[in-house]
Design a protein around this motif. Sequence first.
Motif, mmCIF file in Angstrom:
data_model
loop_
_atom_site.group_PDB
_atom_site.id
_atom_site.type_symbol
_atom_site.label_atom_id
_atom_site.label_comp_id
_atom_site.label_asym_id
_atom_site.label_seq_id
_atom_site.Cartn_x
_atom_site.Cartn_y
_atom_site.Cartn_z
ATOM 1 N N LEU A 43 0.832 -1.194 0.000
ATOM 2 C CA LEU A 43 0.000 0.000 0.000
ATOM 3 C C LEU A 43 0.871 1.249 0.000
ATOM 4 C CD1 LEU A 43 -2.881 1.314 0.508
ATOM 5 C CD2 LEU A 43 -2.265 1.234 2.931
ATOM 6 N N TYR A 44 0.480 2.234 -0.804
ATOM 7 C CA TYR A 44 1.102 3.556 -0.768
ATOM 8 C C TYR A 44 0.019 4.550 -0.381
ATOM 9 C CZ TYR A 44 5.385 2.058 -3.163
ATOM 10 O OH TYR A 44 6.576 1.447 -3.502
ATOM 11 N N TYR A 45 0.413 5.627 0.290
ATOM 12 C CA TYR A 45 -0.558 6.637 0.692
ATOM 13 C C TYR A 45 0.066 8.017 0.604
ATOM 14 C CZ TYR A 45 1.954 7.012 5.112
ATOM 15 O OH TYR A 45 2.931 7.216 6.056
ATOM 16 N N GLN A 46 -0.805 8.990 0.395
ATOM 17 C CA GLN A 46 -0.376 10.385 0.416
ATOM 18 C C GLN A 46 -1.389 11.149 1.248
ATOM 19 O OE1 GLN A 46 1.182 12.410 -3.086
ATOM 20 N NE2 GLN A 46 -0.382 13.989 -2.802
ATOM 21 N N ILE A 56 -12.245 -3.642 1.961
ATOM 22 C CA ILE A 56 -11.010 -4.238 1.448
ATOM 23 C C ILE A 56 -9.829 -3.919 2.364
ATOM 24 C CG2 ILE A 56 -11.766 -4.320 -0.967
ATOM 25 C CD1 ILE A 56 -10.063 -1.770 -1.440
ATOM 26 N N GLN A 57 -8.828 -4.773 2.328
ATOM 27 C CA GLN A 57 -7.659 -4.613 3.192
ATOM 28 C C GLN A 57 -6.944 -3.287 2.972
ATOM 29 O OE1 GLN A 57 -4.948 -7.939 3.214
ATOM 30 N NE2 GLN A 57 -6.633 -9.402 3.138
ATOM 31 N N GLY A 58 -6.940 -2.787 1.748
ATOM 32 C CA GLY A 58 -6.303 -1.502 1.467
ATOM 33 C C GLY A 58 -6.920 -0.372 2.278
ATOM 34 N N TRP A 59 -8.230 -0.405 2.448
ATOM 35 C CA TRP A 59 -8.905 0.590 3.289
ATOM 36 C C TRP A 59 -8.642 0.293 4.765
ATOM 37 C CZ3 TRP A 59 -14.051 3.405 2.375
ATOM 38 C CH2 TRP A 59 -14.006 4.101 1.162
ATOM 39 N N LYS A 112 -4.788 10.296 -0.580
ATOM 40 C CA LYS A 112 -4.896 9.288 -1.632
ATOM 41 C C LYS A 112 -4.350 7.959 -1.119
ATOM 42 C CE LYS A 112 -3.863 10.992 -5.647
ATOM 43 N NZ LYS A 112 -5.172 11.172 -6.254
ATOM 44 N N LEU A 113 -5.044 6.876 -1.479
ATOM 45 C CA LEU A 113 -4.561 5.516 -1.229
ATOM 46 C C LEU A 113 -4.313 4.865 -2.577
ATOM 47 C CD1 LEU A 113 -7.078 4.327 1.544
ATOM 48 C CD2 LEU A 113 -4.751 5.181 1.855
ATOM 49 N N LEU A 114 -3.142 4.255 -2.735
ATOM 50 C CA LEU A 114 -2.785 3.512 -3.942
ATOM 51 C C LEU A 114 -2.656 2.061 -3.511
ATOM 52 C CD1 LEU A 114 -0.922 6.410 -3.912
ATOM 53 C CD2 LEU A 114 -0.992 5.746 -6.299
ATOM 54 N N ILE A 115 -3.600 1.245 -3.924
ATOM 55 C CA ILE A 115 -3.787 -0.081 -3.357
ATOM 56 C C ILE A 115 -3.423 -1.169 -4.362
ATOM 57 C CG2 ILE A 115 -5.494 -1.650 -2.349
ATOM 58 C CD1 ILE A 115 -7.037 0.856 -1.425
ATOM 59 N N PRO A 116 -2.460 -2.033 -4.001
ATOM 60 C CA PRO A 116 -2.133 -3.147 -4.901
ATOM 61 C C PRO A 116 -3.282 -4.148 -4.946
ATOM 62 C CG PRO A 116 -1.045 -3.438 -2.802
ATOM 63 C CD PRO A 116 -1.711 -2.087 -2.753
ATOM 64 N N SER A 117 -3.317 -4.931 -5.992
ATOM 65 C CA SER A 117 -4.445 -5.845 -6.190
ATOM 66 C C SER A 117 -4.657 -6.803 -5.018
ATOM 67 C CB SER A 117 -4.269 -6.626 -7.492
ATOM 68 O OG SER A 117 -3.086 -7.405 -7.483
ATOM 69 N N ALA A 118 -3.596 -7.250 -4.381
ATOM 70 C CA ALA A 118 -3.734 -8.201 -3.262
ATOM 71 C C ALA A 118 -4.468 -7.587 -2.078
ATOM 72 C CB ALA A 118 -2.371 -8.711 -2.812
ATOM 73 N N LEU A 119 -4.445 -6.262 -1.950
ATOM 74 C CA LEU A 119 -5.147 -5.580 -0.854
ATOM 75 C C LEU A 119 -6.480 -5.006 -1.326
ATOM 76 C CD1 LEU A 119 -2.185 -3.682 0.860
ATOM 77 C CD2 LEU A 119 -3.120 -5.941 1.401
ATOM 78 N N ASP A 134 -9.184 8.626 -3.856
ATOM 79 C CA ASP A 134 -9.090 9.938 -3.237
ATOM 80 C C ASP A 134 -10.068 9.880 -2.081
ATOM 81 O OD1 ASP A 134 -7.288 10.977 -5.132
ATOM 82 O OD2 ASP A 134 -8.954 11.431 -6.492
ATOM 83 N N ILE A 135 -9.597 10.144 -0.879
ATOM 84 C CA ILE A 135 -10.475 9.995 0.277
ATOM 85 C C ILE A 135 -10.439 11.236 1.162
ATOM 86 C CG2 ILE A 135 -10.213 7.477 0.334
ATOM 87 C CD1 ILE A 135 -8.673 8.521 3.144
ATOM 88 N N SER A 136 -11.541 11.422 1.855
ATOM 89 C CA SER A 136 -11.653 12.433 2.888
ATOM 90 C C SER A 136 -12.357 11.756 4.064
ATOM 91 C CB SER A 136 -12.479 13.622 2.378
ATOM 92 O OG SER A 136 -12.623 14.579 3.395
#
Length: 150
Positions: free
Chosen positions: A51-54, A100-103, A117-124, A143-145
């Motif tokens: 997971l990447y996040y900003q 989902i796990q990314g969230w 922003k969350l950049l979520i790989p397919s596995a998550l 894009d989340i708030s």
Amino acid sequence: MKKLIPVILAALVLFSCKKKASPDQAAIDNQIITSYISSHNLQAKPTGTGLYYQIDVQGTGAQATSSSTVTVVYNGYLTDGTVFDHSNASGITCALSSVIQGWQQGIPLFKVGGRGKLLIPSALGYGTQGSGSIPPNAVLIFDISLTNVQ
């Protein structure tokens, strides 16, 4: 007929199990995400799970935990810009344990009032199965708030 029963059972087990991304898919997803970050001039950070996040706005309110119920305004899209889901201006309220796990991993990085922003790989995300208009092995961008934590 007795010979077919083990074959049918094996097929049911094989196709009913959600398959995890292979190490190769994890590397492919990481390349897709890092290329996306570079081409969009993002300052996203990795978590170590893929997971990447900003965080654009940290927020000053409560921080979610894995057992929280949260309200999130979001826009979800693929790396080519195709929007697959979005909330209305009020957002959606959900238990983090049910998404989902990314969230599950990404939302607790923000405080109420936070945006990013969350950049979520397919596995998550939705893995090798995909879901609806989301294809198998898709990297997801959100894009989340974060507007509320309960």
